[in-house]
Enzyme design. Structure first.
Site, PDB file in Angstrom:
ATOM      1  CB  SER A  98      -3.621  -3.665   6.155  1.00 28.37           C
ATOM      2  OG  SER A  98      -2.895  -4.881   6.009  1.00 28.37           O
ATOM      3  CE  LYS A  99      -6.763  -5.016  -2.085  1.00 32.28           C
ATOM      4  NZ  LYS A  99      -5.811  -6.095  -2.354  1.00 32.28           N
ATOM      5  NE  ARG A 100       1.205  -5.546   2.143  1.00 29.94           N
ATOM      6  CZ  ARG A 100       2.169  -4.649   2.282  1.00 29.94           C
ATOM      7  NH1 ARG A 100       3.073  -4.792   3.236  1.00 29.94           N
ATOM      8  NH2 ARG A 100       2.229  -3.603   1.483  1.00 29.94           N
TER       9      ARG A 100
ATOM     10  CG  ASP B 194      -5.298  -9.071  -0.561  1.00 26.82           C
ATOM     11  OD1 ASP B 194      -6.541  -9.187  -0.632  1.00 26.82           O
ATOM     12  OD2 ASP B 194      -4.675  -8.095  -1.031  1.00 26.82           O
TER      13      ASP B 194
END
Length: 510
Positions: free
Chosen positions: A264-266, A269
């Protein structure tokens, strides 16, 4: 033989995830390997989630990767339109057809009524509520109301949806090209909405109708759509299209680097890498997410890396250009299990491609970076620097960040190297060396080395004793590319000044 037609059908609800790019890539490779056609279709039936700019982002991302559709909204062909919103008048006809044939029904239950039912089931019965073969006979729909009541409600403008009437006892079978036979019993499927109250189709209806009308022969999509596949098989059967139903292939998930869960994007990041091909700026909150293009990845390296996430060529080869990927691609070699994302491997691919990039292209990229940092550099000098640094960097930007000494003298020196390599004898040799260089008509890598060797020979000193200290005096660092070509690029005046400055500043270590 039937012409193979595949499609990539993203929704413009935000930036395209790299998992979506991989899906597009596998569709593209499969089509090209089989002399087929690759279609791009925008699935924008969910207008509430539509994000401004997302469609352009999809187009630009695929173009950057070199995954160019044969037909798309921007390159119309024989089987358009290519946006579902432009095909909206098609879907209701098929939903109504299913109602007339007893394979679907009108449902008048309001969202509020269904919400209350869901709450009762969860609180009082401790189970989830499903609008299915068991429940539909207790609810407000054309199966429980008389034809007159149904007609009255419709004439009065009461909102309704059309739901699929899933059989009570039916075994639904699907042969997936990657996973083999998938068998699901109909009691596990609820009566999905096909046409919403606003007249818009749901994904399930629009997807099946479009794939059929466009002549799609193979549906290659992510594993997350596998639970929907039995429903889609049922729709093909109910619409009388079972004989022309496409073959399905559900791709393995892209997993977190630790292999636990979907990427995921998380995760990106948190771990310091992007999950999007291009930089994305959210039009609503202005939040910026990084992209592989802006991070300095070459599109060919990025595509090569993605191709090997879940697919294997069957040998040890890792580096493929696009033509080689097309030639080697075989859908039977796609794995069933998820593919762990490895950003270090992505960087390795970029490094390999950067090493093989023509010096002209690398120089062009380097000059752009220099200009962005306010540095004016002629092409000849830039080409020399790019050539020196090419084997040592992962991204073009590192040519600048790791070698600023080509444009500015050292502001500080590596103290560990200074303590270890600098002494009075070295300082005396460098004073002599600076004077000898200054006397040369011009400085080249060859005469710079020859002059140093001559001085060292006179003093009986081996070159290994002074080279790191000389690099330190010129660049401020203890390591880097071949030193003598660096001196040539810097030029006589700059080198002499830097050596003399270092002799003064590093005297504390002598």
């Amino acid at each position: 033989m039937e012409k193979i037609i595949v499609r990539f059908a993203p929704s413009p609800t935000g930036p395209l995830h790299i998992g979506g790019v991989r899906t597009a890539l596998f569709n593209y490779l499969f089509a090209k390997k089989n002399n087929g056609k690759f279609i791009l279709r925008i699935e924008d039936t969910d207008q509430k989630r539509y994000v401004k700019g997302a469609e352009d982002y999809i187009k630009e991302s695929l173009e950057w990767c070199g995954i160019i559709p044969d037909e798309s909204p921007w390159k119309p062909g024989e089987i358009g339109p290519y946006r579902q919103s432009e095909r909206n008048d098609i879907y209701a006809e098929y939903a109504e057809k299913l109602v007339k044939e007893g394979k679907a029904y009108y449902a008048f239950d309001t969202p509020e009524e269904l919400g209350e039912l869901r709450e009762v089931f969860e609180k009082e019965k401790g189970e989830s509520f499903f609008y299915n073969a068991v429940m539909r006979n207790r609810l407000k729909n054309s199966l429980t109301l008389s034809p007159a009541e149904v007609e009255e409600k419709i004439n009065n403008g009461e909102p309704y949806v059309i739901r699929l009437k899933v059989p009570i006892k039916k075994e639904i079978r699907l042969k997936d090209m990657i996973r083999g036979w998938v068998v699901v019993h109909s009691h596990t499927i609820d009566d999905k909405i096909l046409l919403k109250a606003d007249g818009m189709p749901t994904y399930h209806l629009a997807n099946i109708v479009d794939d059929h009308l466009m002549g799609i022969t193979h549906v290659i999509r992510g594993e997350e759509w596998l639970p929907s596949a039995p429903l889609h098989v049922l729709l093909y059967e109910f619409l009388g299209w079972k004989e022309t139903m496409p073959q399905f292939a559900h791709l393995p998930l892209l997993l977190k680097p630790n292999g636990k869960g979907k990427l995921s994007k998380r995760d990106g990041d948190r771990l310091g890498f992007s999950v999007f091909p291009l930089l994305w700026k959210d039009p609503e909150n202005g939040q910026v997410s990084s992209g592989y293009r802006e991070d300095g990845f070459l599109p060919e390296a990025f595509v090569n890396f993605l191709a090997l996430l879940g697919w294997s060529p069957g040998n040890d080869q890792e580096l493929f250009n696009k033509d080689q990927l097309i030639e080697a691609f075989d859908i039977s070699r796609i794995s069933k299990s998820g593919a762990k994302f490895d950003f270090d491997k992505a960087k390795w691919f970029n490094q390999q491609y950067l090493k093989n990039l023509s010096i002209e292209k690398l120089t062009d990229e380097y000059i752009k970076i220099l200009e962005k940092n306010g540095i004016d550099c002629d092409e000849k000098k830039a080409a020399k620097i790019a050539s020196l640094m090419q084997e040592r960097v992962v991204f073009p930007s590192e040519i600048y960040t790791s070698a600023k000494y080509f444009f500015e003298p050292p502001q500080e020196y590596d103290t560990k190297v200074a303590k270890k390599k600098w002494n009075t004898e070295v300082a005396e040799i460098f004073r002599h060396y600076a004077n000898e260089l200054d006397a040369l008509p011009d400085l080249t890598a060859e005469n710079a080395k020859a002059t140093l060797l001559e001085i060292l020979d006179e003093r009986g000193v081996k070159i290994g004793k002074v080279m790191q200290a000389l690099r330190l005096s010129v660049t401020g660092a203890g390591g880097g590319p071949d030193l003598m070509p660096i001196l040539e690029v810097l030029g006589k005046k700059e080198v002499v000044n830097r050596i003399k400055t270092a002799v003064d500043k590093l005297s504390i270590y002598a």
